[in-house]
Design an enzyme around this catalytic site. Sequence first.
Site: not given
Length: 174
Positions: A26, A29, A31-33, A143
């Site tokens: 993401c 690196n 939050c999402r990934s 995001d």
Amino acid sequence: MLKTVSWISLLSKMMSDKIHKVLFVCLGNICRSPSAEAVFKSKVDAAGLSNAFEIDSAGILSVHAGDAADARMRKHALARGYKLESRSRPVVPQDFRHFDYIIGMDHANISDLLDRAPDLESKAKVSLFLDVAPELKRKEVPDPYYGGAAGFEEVLDLCEAASEKLLVKLQHES
Ligand code: 4NP
């Protein structure tokens, strides 16, 4: 004849034991990934397949390098039983050689990854996470960084649904 058969069974065992190397990417690196990494790892562990996978995450940016995942993301993930333990790191050139699957969270990630991929073989490893789950009728994991609690929950919902589909897909490819 016996020799041929045992070579074939050894080869097919090697194929079935193949390690899938998966990198989730993401922007930051944090939050999402890291969430995709933890959720996918948990599905892989639950399926008893941890030996067959290497799973990591990275970011397009390096501004958060060394940071733990965002505290809000960690809190929401922990409430569902996922402990986010990764430290942020940027994508590096070696990732394009090492990993088999480089999976971005949104179209901007894909565009940045394709820009950085050194050759066609590397570009072919890049895909959009939610493409594995067309029934979600979503293309991107949004995001959550500048939003509220609902955004973090949505990240986890999407990671859970797509991780299940990704695991099935990769099992069929082994
Ligand atoms: P992520 O969220 O890409 O899901 O980790 C973000 C975290 C930080 C920033 C952007 C997105 N940032 O610009 O610092």
